[in-house]
Design an enzyme around this catalytic site. Structure first.
Site, PDB file in Angstrom:
ATOM      1  N   HIS A 118       0.498  -1.175  -0.152  1.00  0.00           N
ATOM      2  CA  HIS A 118      -0.287  -0.104   0.066  1.00  0.00           C
ATOM      3  C   HIS A 118       0.954   1.173   0.150  1.00  0.00           C
ATOM      4  O   HIS A 118       1.058   1.679   1.113  1.00  0.00           O
ATOM      5  CB  HIS A 118      -0.750   0.088   0.978  1.00  0.00           C
ATOM      6  CG  HIS A 118      -2.053  -1.155   1.172  1.00  0.00           C
ATOM      7  ND1 HIS A 118      -3.155  -0.438   0.247  1.00  0.00           N
ATOM      8  CD2 HIS A 118      -3.049  -2.246   1.045  1.00  0.00           C
ATOM      9  CE1 HIS A 118      -4.380  -1.115  -0.224  1.00  0.00           C
ATOM     10  NE2 HIS A 118      -3.934  -1.934   0.604  1.00  0.00           N
ATOM     11  N   ASP A 123      -4.880   2.640   2.044  1.00  0.00           N
ATOM     12  CA  ASP A 123      -4.857   1.218   3.334  1.00  0.00           C
ATOM     13  C   ASP A 123      -6.139   2.227   3.856  1.00  0.00           C
ATOM     14  O   ASP A 123      -7.235   1.809   4.572  1.00  0.00           O
ATOM     15  CB  ASP A 123      -3.972   0.757   3.572  1.00  0.00           C
ATOM     16  CG  ASP A 123      -2.621   1.342   3.760  1.00  0.00           C
ATOM     17  OD1 ASP A 123      -2.546   2.056   2.885  1.00  0.00           O
ATOM     18  OD2 ASP A 123      -2.120   1.591   4.739  1.00  0.00           O
ATOM     19  N   HIS A 265      12.750   3.308 -28.226  1.00  0.00           N
ATOM     20  CA  HIS A 265      13.624   1.992 -28.036  1.00  0.00           C
ATOM     21  C   HIS A 265      13.394   2.025 -30.142  1.00  0.00           C
ATOM     22  O   HIS A 265      13.093   2.380 -30.272  1.00  0.00           O
ATOM     23  CB  HIS A 265      12.196   0.824 -28.180  1.00  0.00           C
ATOM     24  CG  HIS A 265      11.892   0.214 -26.185  1.00  0.00           C
ATOM     25  ND1 HIS A 265      11.308  -0.101 -25.930  1.00  0.00           N
ATOM     26  CD2 HIS A 265      13.467   0.432 -25.298  1.00  0.00           C
ATOM     27  CE1 HIS A 265      11.536  -0.471 -24.632  1.00  0.00           C
ATOM     28  NE2 HIS A 265      12.829  -0.119 -24.428  1.00  0.00           N
ATOM     29  N   TYR A 321      -7.132   9.617 -17.085  1.00  0.00           N
ATOM     30  CA  TYR A 321      -7.857  10.172 -16.156  1.00  0.00           C
ATOM     31  C   TYR A 321      -7.954  11.412 -16.810  1.00  0.00           C
ATOM     32  O   TYR A 321      -7.153  12.336 -17.248  1.00  0.00           O
ATOM     33  CB  TYR A 321      -7.413  10.304 -14.713  1.00  0.00           C
ATOM     34  CG  TYR A 321      -7.311   8.577 -13.913  1.00  0.00           C
ATOM     35  CD1 TYR A 321      -7.655   7.753 -14.877  1.00  0.00           C
ATOM     36  CD2 TYR A 321      -6.301   8.475 -13.464  1.00  0.00           C
ATOM     37  CE1 TYR A 321      -7.520   6.119 -14.008  1.00  0.00           C
ATOM     38  CE2 TYR A 321      -6.833   7.189 -12.399  1.00  0.00           C
ATOM     39  CZ  TYR A 321      -7.110   5.791 -12.921  1.00  0.00           C
ATOM     40  OH  TYR A 321      -7.030   4.754 -12.864  1.00  0.00           O
ATOM     41  N   GLU A 397      -0.127   7.213  11.469  1.00  0.00           N
ATOM     42  CA  GLU A 397      -1.248   6.590  11.848  1.00  0.00           C
ATOM     43  C   GLU A 397      -2.208   7.861  12.898  1.00  0.00           C
ATOM     44  O   GLU A 397      -3.303   7.859  12.852  1.00  0.00           O
ATOM     45  CB  GLU A 397      -1.856   5.702  12.610  1.00  0.00           C
ATOM     46  CG  GLU A 397      -0.857   4.313  11.744  1.00  0.00           C
ATOM     47  CD  GLU A 397      -0.492   3.336  12.962  1.00  0.00           C
ATOM     48  OE1 GLU A 397      -0.777   3.361  14.413  1.00  0.00           O
ATOM     49  OE2 GLU A 397      -0.830   1.876  12.900  1.00  0.00           O
TER      50      GLU A 397
END
Ligand SMILES: [Zn+2]
Ligand SMILES: [Zn+2]
Length: 420
Positions: A118, A123, A265, A321, A397
């Protein structure tokens, strides 16, 4: 009747409920962190989410856009519908942090064995929204309307040719029945300290399109270039030509943009000029007109440079997006709520980010606000904090509780403000 008493009581109830749920949110986040799953493979994560929502008495729809979960919490009073969104997918990154719950998961991605982590903090988003669901379910009598919980898969992109993410969630009706009136989401970011919430009215994150160019020349001996058409020299001119789009063609005082060639490439031997080269890159913009103009310039510059040397060009641009555009009125409206929850000095305007987010697709359908939630511990220097997608991303946290309180308060206040 005192019109402020009821919202005030709700705000207090919300604060207390958020504090109660915080240890659980920390535990959920650690568990998800230790068991990360790639896009469209979030089987375990979505099962835990769905079980949690069901246990709260929330209506649950599973397998939306493959592994997504949509929950609907009906409030005690009639009113509109607000949606809150979290993404659940991890990245093919081998974790290098030393947290006790670090991921050791390995899987296969694009045919190669890789670690899973994550590394973008999804998460945290999933755990936060589970906490919000618990807080709001516990005070549903205060809700004037309904709250929709969007747990979406594959924000980082679906594997291979699969569909997924926000676009597919919308196609599968996540904003309908009941019809959503506004959507809120947040993203943890290590470029801000814990306790801080960043917002920005209008464009916040860039559109992201993929560029693929094939230049077909004509193979010849490296010692006799005049006998062929050298796509390596023309490809090099194309790379330089593409760099003039942003620097010479775009009004950079309006919005910034980026054209990057990340792949070149061609050839396999020192003395052979190859038939063909392939270039790949990414295009970022903050304005739809500029985005379209850049696409035009990319095509024209590439085709004309190729033609000037006698090569043929094929230019493919795959739209990714859209621009994350925060609805100005909704953003303005949200500031007092955020200030109340985080403290006035902790809420501020942030810079644009050239990264992309598929939250933009929800915002194309309904007014939306995407926020940034700081996750670097206050004592750490922001400049040395590992960025999102790094194998060393560290999420403090203590940011989780603020995430829960912010989204809960925004949902509650928005319903209250928009109930008729
Ligand atoms: Zn990411
Ligand atoms: Zn992310």
């Amino acid at each position: 009747m005192d019109t402020t008493a009821q919202p005030l009581a709700a705000a207090e109830a919300l604060g207390a409920a958020s504090r109660r749920v915080e240890p659980k949110v920390v535990a959920w986040r650690r568990d998800f962190h230790q068991h990360p799953e790639l896009g469209n493979r979030e089987f375990r994560t979505s099962r835990i989410v769905a079980e949690h929502l069901r246990a709260l008495g929330i209506e649950v729809r599973e397998k939306v856009a493959h592994t997504g979960v949509v929950g609907v919490l009906r409030g005690g009073k009639p009113g509109p519908v607000v949606a809150l969104r979290a993404d659940m997918d991890a990245l093919p990154v081998a974790e290098e942090t030393d947290v006790p719950f670090r991921s050791t998961v390995r899987t296969e991605w694009n045919g190669m064995s890789c670690g899973v982590m994550h590394a973008c903090g999804h998460d945290a988003h999933t755990a936060i929204l589970m906490g919000v669901a618990e807080v709001l379910a516990g005070m549903r009598e205060h809700l004037s309307g309904s709250v929709k919980f969007l747990f979406q898969p594959a924000e980082e992109g679906a594997p291979g040719d699969e569909n997924g993410g926000a676009r597919m969630m919308i196609e599968e009706g996540c904003l309908e029945e009941p019809r959503v009136g506004a959507v809120f989401g947040l993203h943890v970011t290590s470029i801000h300290h814990t306790g801080k919430i960043g917002y920005r009215s209008g464009p916040l994150m860039a559109s992201s399109d993929e560029l693929r160019v094939f230049l077909r020349g004509s193979q010849t001996h490296g010692a006799m270039p005049w006998r062929g058409v050298d796509p390596i020299v023309l490809g090099s001119q194309v790379v330089v030509g593409l760099q003039t789009i942003v620097s010479r063609r775009m009004d950079i005082t309006h919005e910034p943009s980026v054209v990057t060639v990340g792949v070149f490439h061609g050839g396999n031997r020192v003395n052979i000029i190859p038939d063909e080269v392939k270039l790949e890159g990414t295009i970022r913009a903050f304005d739809e007109t500029q985005r379209a103009d850049i696409h035009e310039h990319v095509k024209r510059i590439t085709e004309m440079i190729a033609a000037s040397g006698g090569a043929r060009a094929s230019v493919q641009i795959k739209r990714g997006y859209d621009v994350v555009v925060n609805d100005p009125a909704l953003t303005e409206w949200a500031i007092p709520t955020l200030q109340r929850v985080a403290g006035e000095g902790n809420v501020g305007v942030v810079d644009k980010v050239c990264g992309a987010e598929d939250f933009s697709f929800y915002q194309k359908v309904v007014p939306g606000l995407f926020l940034r939630l700081g996750c670097t511990p206050p004592e750490r220097d922001i400049r040395t904090a590992a960025p999102n997608h790094s194998p060393r991303l560290f999420v403090d946290e203590s940011c989780l509780g603020l995430g829960v309180r912010s989204l809960s308060a925004l949902a509650l206040d928005w319903l209250c403000a928009n109930a008729r």
